[in-house]
Design a protein around this motif. Sequence first.
Motif: not given
Length: 385
Positions: A131-132, A153-156, A172-175
């Motif tokens: 998670t970035l 945040a976005a996750t991969t 993932t799409h930024p939240v």
Amino acid sequence: MPLPDAFTDCPVTLKWTAQDLGELAAQPLPHPPVLVAGDIRRVAEDLDVWDAWPLACGRGMPVRWRGGELWFALAAPAFDDPEARHGAARIHHFHRIDGRFIHLGATFPDGFTPGSREWSGSAHYGGGDVTLYFTSAGTRGEAELTFQQRLFAATTRLVDEGQDGAVFEAWTHPVELAVPVDLIYMSRHDATGRVGEIKAFRDPATWRTQQGDEYLLFTASSARHLGRYNGVIGCARRAAGGTGKFENLPPLIDASGINNELERPHVVAYGGRLYLFWSTQAKVFAPGIAAPTGLYGAVADRIEGPWQLLNGHGLVFANPAAEPFQAYSWWVLPDLSVTSFVDYWGMDDAEAEQKPAGRTHFGGTFAPFLQLRLDGTRATLKSGR
């Protein structure tokens, strides 16, 4: 402006004052060694790098990856004027192995984030997920750069080693994480782009309690104390198991009246206590306050506080007096090693009177690591060599 009832059980914010900083005049300022040419190891001649952080586990230690560690940092082309990098900043990732940083490329695809550029954040690894947390600056497609800042945040997942050199699967799409709404934290962050005067809502970093609550720390500007110098370390909370936005809480540190930017706040657990660190520059202190560019900090028994300034005044160490701009943006790891980037270095006394433009003295790369020693409310710097 009174705070809503939901905040009445929160601890009192630590007010950082001119009186606290007045203690600096009575003692020598701790500082690392002066950087020399052999310390400046650029990642690439055509790339400037600054503001670094590792892919870390929940307590902040870098995760072992492909025989080394995976790091992130802001990067931009090496413009003639290094200050232009802020208008072209992207997050890039690097392989730290055998003491060197190897550039792997831009982290997000072009046009992926909602801003016109990406600013600092942090990264967490757990259960195979990355998670970035990052700052989105400006608005995608804007004709002129603006300074609106939003936290995302976005996750991969990490790609298995050997798959065509790829590092990440699709993000993932930024939240969006939290919104300032001009109640506790300012929503406007333009200040017409003048360096040191831009208001803040950036630099997200998280801390998770043993109960599973997640706290978000960030650089912010107070909505309750408007003016040129109203920097705070902001705080928001998301309850255990929560997946929505964080709930804004009062700031952990309030420097209103003395400082405009408390940058890149982050927490390290050590010796059974929590240590909160931030970076700030001499030029963003209010007139009459003689405090240096350096790493500052506070200590508490729990994330909710109460916090106490390290060394009585907050300063952990400063750049050397003869090289007041040699490094910046310090990040402390749980083993008390400290990373930063090489800013303007190698200047004589006359040049040190003002931060120069141009490439002659700009490092634009990772600085040598330093090492701290912590003992309760005292913080000292071990030799960096």
